[in-house]
Design an enzyme around this catalytic site. Sequence first.
Site, PDB file in Angstrom:
ATOM      1  CE  LYS A  61      11.082  -3.409   6.781  1.00  0.00           C
ATOM      2  NZ  LYS A  61       9.773  -2.752   6.614  1.00  0.00           N
TER       3      LYS A  61
ATOM      4  CB  VAL B  79      -0.980   0.038   1.197  1.00  0.00           C
ATOM      5  CG1 VAL B  79      -1.924  -1.147   1.164  1.00  0.00           C
ATOM      6  CG2 VAL B  79      -0.240   0.113   2.520  1.00  0.00           C
TER       7      VAL B  79
ATOM      8  CB  SER C  58      11.663 -11.049   4.261  1.00  0.00           C
ATOM      9  OG  SER C  58      10.347 -10.534   4.247  1.00  0.00           O
TER      10      SER C  58
ATOM     11  CD  GLU D 239       8.860   0.640   6.102  1.00  0.00           C
ATOM     12  OE1 GLU D 239       8.155   0.243   5.166  1.00  0.00           O
ATOM     13  OE2 GLU D 239      10.035   1.032   5.956  1.00  0.00           O
TER      14      GLU D 239
END
Length: 228
Positions: free
Chosen positions: A38, A14, A42, A116
Amino acid sequence: MSKGIFITATGTDVGKTYVTSLIVKLLRQSGMNAGYYKAALSGADVVDGELIPGDCKVVADTAGLAVRPQDMVSYIYKTAVSPHLAAQIEKQPIETDVILADFAKAKQQYDYITVEGSGGIICPLRLDEKELMLIDIIKLLKLDIIVVASAELGTINSVVLTIDYARSKEILVKGIILNKYDNGNFLHRDNKKSIERLTGLPVITCVANNDENLTLDAKILCECYKEV
């Protein structure tokens, strides 16, 4: 004392990283000592034999952070699957003490830390002998959240479900950012109005495709951050 916020999303793809990069950029251009962290990524790229976390590189490049992307994330996996599965495949399980230590380093370096998440808010990080979910990391770091969502069809359902889940876990949601927003589209305008009505939360800004900056006062953005 540093301040932080956790950026999560209604799902994958998104535009969470894109929006996060604009958040950090706005803060830094407003004179804030702002950084990024973060816990796990992956699907990293291999460049000259080295794993490069793409999300972190986007943020560093966009916001002008003079930091190696690899130094902005605790766990980097090559396999492009959910972090819990990548960790199992690559035999490198995610440990909370590593995340806490790396976040502590970020607090020493930055006054405003934008953290994030991975995927949507219900993202497993470990499902082996231990269970570790993204929501556990939010609580571990004692952060409030901003939810990034698409402005497109179906967003009302995904936003309301995401916020209801966060609230059920006693996570404070500071607001919503709508990505892929077209003010000329009546559906997008109605989605924004409906989301605010159904959640009781503000859409703090909207981001159009290819926007290079947030249309938002940095002071308002700073108010979303809490001391950590």
